[in-house]
Design a protein around this motif. Structure first.
Motif, PDB file in Angstrom:
ATOM      1  N   ARG A  32       0.806  -1.218   0.000  1.00  0.00           N
ATOM      2  CA  ARG A  32       0.000   0.000   0.000  1.00  0.00           C
ATOM      3  C   ARG A  32       0.842   1.272   0.000  1.00  0.00           C
ATOM      4  O   ARG A  32       0.424   2.286  -0.548  1.00  0.00           O
ATOM      5  CB  ARG A  32      -0.975   0.008   1.177  1.00  0.00           C
ATOM      6  N   GLN A  33       2.018   1.245   0.600  1.00  0.00           N
ATOM      7  CA  GLN A  33       2.846   2.451   0.652  1.00  0.00           C
ATOM      8  C   GLN A  33       3.435   2.808  -0.711  1.00  0.00           C
ATOM      9  O   GLN A  33       3.764   3.961  -0.968  1.00  0.00           O
ATOM     10  CB  GLN A  33       3.971   2.271   1.670  1.00  0.00           C
ATOM     11  N   THR A  82      -9.575   8.142  -1.674  1.00  0.00           N
ATOM     12  CA  THR A  82      -8.454   9.006  -1.288  1.00  0.00           C
ATOM     13  C   THR A  82      -8.098   8.789   0.176  1.00  0.00           C
ATOM     14  O   THR A  82      -6.921   8.666   0.547  1.00  0.00           O
ATOM     15  CB  THR A  82      -8.804  10.484  -1.528  1.00  0.00           C
ATOM     16  N   LYS A  83      -9.107   8.703   1.010  1.00  0.00           N
ATOM     17  CA  LYS A  83      -8.883   8.481   2.438  1.00  0.00           C
ATOM     18  C   LYS A  83      -8.330   7.084   2.701  1.00  0.00           C
ATOM     19  O   LYS A  83      -7.387   6.912   3.478  1.00  0.00           O
ATOM     20  CB  LYS A  83     -10.194   8.682   3.207  1.00  0.00           C
ATOM     21  N   GLN A  84      -8.892   6.104   2.024  1.00  0.00           N
ATOM     22  CA  GLN A  84      -8.458   4.727   2.232  1.00  0.00           C
ATOM     23  C   GLN A  84      -7.014   4.504   1.798  1.00  0.00           C
ATOM     24  O   GLN A  84      -6.280   3.727   2.405  1.00  0.00           O
ATOM     25  CB  GLN A  84      -9.381   3.767   1.479  1.00  0.00           C
ATOM     26  N   THR A  85      -6.591   5.193   0.750  1.00  0.00           N
ATOM     27  CA  THR A  85      -5.235   4.997   0.220  1.00  0.00           C
ATOM     28  C   THR A  85      -4.243   6.029   0.761  1.00  0.00           C
ATOM     29  O   THR A  85      -3.117   6.129   0.256  1.00  0.00           O
ATOM     30  CB  THR A  85      -5.251   5.082  -1.316  1.00  0.00           C
ATOM     31  N   ASP A  86      -4.669   6.804   1.750  1.00  0.00           N
ATOM     32  CA  ASP A  86      -3.797   7.842   2.315  1.00  0.00           C
ATOM     33  C   ASP A  86      -3.328   8.837   1.261  1.00  0.00           C
ATOM     34  O   ASP A  86      -2.153   9.218   1.207  1.00  0.00           O
ATOM     35  CB  ASP A  86      -2.580   7.213   3.006  1.00  0.00           C
ATOM     36  N   GLY A  87      -4.257   9.237   0.407  1.00  0.00           N
ATOM     37  CA  GLY A  87      -3.936  10.240  -0.601  1.00  0.00           C
ATOM     38  C   GLY A  87      -3.289   9.705  -1.857  1.00  0.00           C
ATOM     39  O   GLY A  87      -2.785  10.488  -2.672  1.00  0.00           O
ATOM     40  N   HIS A  88      -3.314   8.387  -2.046  1.00  0.00           N
ATOM     41  CA  HIS A  88      -2.669   7.795  -3.218  1.00  0.00           C
ATOM     42  C   HIS A  88      -3.619   7.640  -4.402  1.00  0.00           C
ATOM     43  O   HIS A  88      -3.398   6.788  -5.265  1.00  0.00           O
ATOM     44  CB  HIS A  88      -2.074   6.430  -2.854  1.00  0.00           C
ATOM     45  N   ASN A  97      -0.247  15.672  -6.436  1.00  0.00           N
ATOM     46  CA  ASN A  97      -0.372  16.102  -5.038  1.00  0.00           C
ATOM     47  C   ASN A  97       0.189  17.494  -4.774  1.00  0.00           C
ATOM     48  O   ASN A  97       0.802  17.762  -3.744  1.00  0.00           O
ATOM     49  CB  ASN A  97       0.324  15.095  -4.105  1.00  0.00           C
TER      50      ASN A  97
END
Length: 306
Positions: A95-96, A110-116, A204
């Motif tokens: 995920r990172q 967006t929230k689930q992927t930490d902005g990814h 971003n």
């Protein structure tokens, strides 16, 4: 920012990101700085200063997961059908390093992927070229197509015309750096391959931040990223014209072969036997159009060729 809002001639998104997963992070996600310009000209470049594109390492003894930048191309219709399966399975282990490119913003993802989650227009256009023009340009579409057909869009190309000769210098994060860029006043085009290389500098808010760090507008910043950070040569086109030039010096016999023209106040092209008086055609581009397309309905019947 103009880069984000101006009308484009051939809009293009930063998609086809599947190729990026095979590149090492240090070679594109965090491009290496190149300290100086090379005066060696590429076969595609007529500019006085060029950069040598940094070669991607062919071999690397070992890499870790942190050395991988993984992208997943998706679109809105698949957000609730295909992505849940990914989230539930293999994504959790990487995920990172995983980023999703899509055509529509989705707050939950967006929230689930930490902005990814990155909105790119995926699925709406896959044009080989993206061209950016200002609203004081006149573009000859057929000549633009002809010009771009001279280059391979599957290679990184940054096409345009500098606003002045030679390299300028500015401060970037405390360092004096060279700037050589295509002014958007004359039009600028990038290949799809080039757009892929630009991704880490555009997402971003990175582009806006680089504008601030450089204290320069969008076209200067774009050129800085392309030539100084990524090492991509500016492929100069002298048939891309901006109002920064003395437009009256464009030879009359060459006007019809120019890809992009422009105007500003009394800095206009020199038209013989203009179709309209100056007070009706201050840009001289109405008359130019009638010289090029005399059959146009609103052109005077006696419009003469250049």
């Amino acid at each position: 920012m103009k880069f984000l809002s101006k009308v484009v001639v051939s809009s293009m998104s930063v998609v086809a990101m599947y190729v990026l997963a095979s590149l090492l992070v240090d070679n594109w996600l965090q491009p290496k700085k190149i300290s100086s310009f090379s005066t060696t000209k590429s076969p595609y470049d007529t500019s006085p200063f060029t950069k040598v594109y940094p070669e991607v390492l062919a071999q690397q003894s070992k890499i870790s997961q942190d050395d991988i930048y993984l992208t997943i191309k998706t679109c809105e219709k698949n957000h609730k059908t295909r992505l849940p399966l990914i989230f539930k399975t293999w994504w959790t282990g990487i995920r990172q390093q995983a980023y999703f490119f899509t055509d529509t913003d989705d707050e939950a993802i967006t929230k689930q992927t930490d902005g990814h989650l990155i909105v790119t227009g995926c699925g709406k256009t896959h044009a080989p070229w993206w061209c950016h023009m200002d609203d004081d340009n006149y573009v000859n579409p057929s000549l633009l197509v002809k010009a771009l057909n001279q280059y391979n869009w599957e290679e990184p190309f940054y096409v345009g015309r500098p606003s002045r000769e030679g390299v300028q210098y500015r401060r970037y994060k405390g360092q004096r750096v060279p700037l050589y860029f295509a002014t958007t006043g004359a039009g600028m085009c990038i290949s799809r391959n080039m757009s892929e290389l630009m991704v880490p500098w555009m997402r971003n808010g990175s582009f806006v931040q680089t504008c601030k760090d450089l204290s320069q507008p969008d076209d200067v910043t774009f050129g800085f990223i392309a030539t100084n950070r990524l090492g991509i040569n500016l492929t100069r086109r002298n048939d891309f014209n901006s109002h920064i030039q003395n437009l009256a010096k464009v030879p009359t016999e060459e006007l019809l072969s120019q890809v992009v023209l422009s105007y500003h106040l009394r800095n206009v092209i020199n038209i013989t036997d203009p179709a309209f008086p100056f007070n009706e055609d201050r840009s001289r581009l109405l008359s130019y159009h009638c010289k090029k397309y005399p059959e146009t309905e609103w052109c005077p019947k006696d419009s003469k060729a250049i």
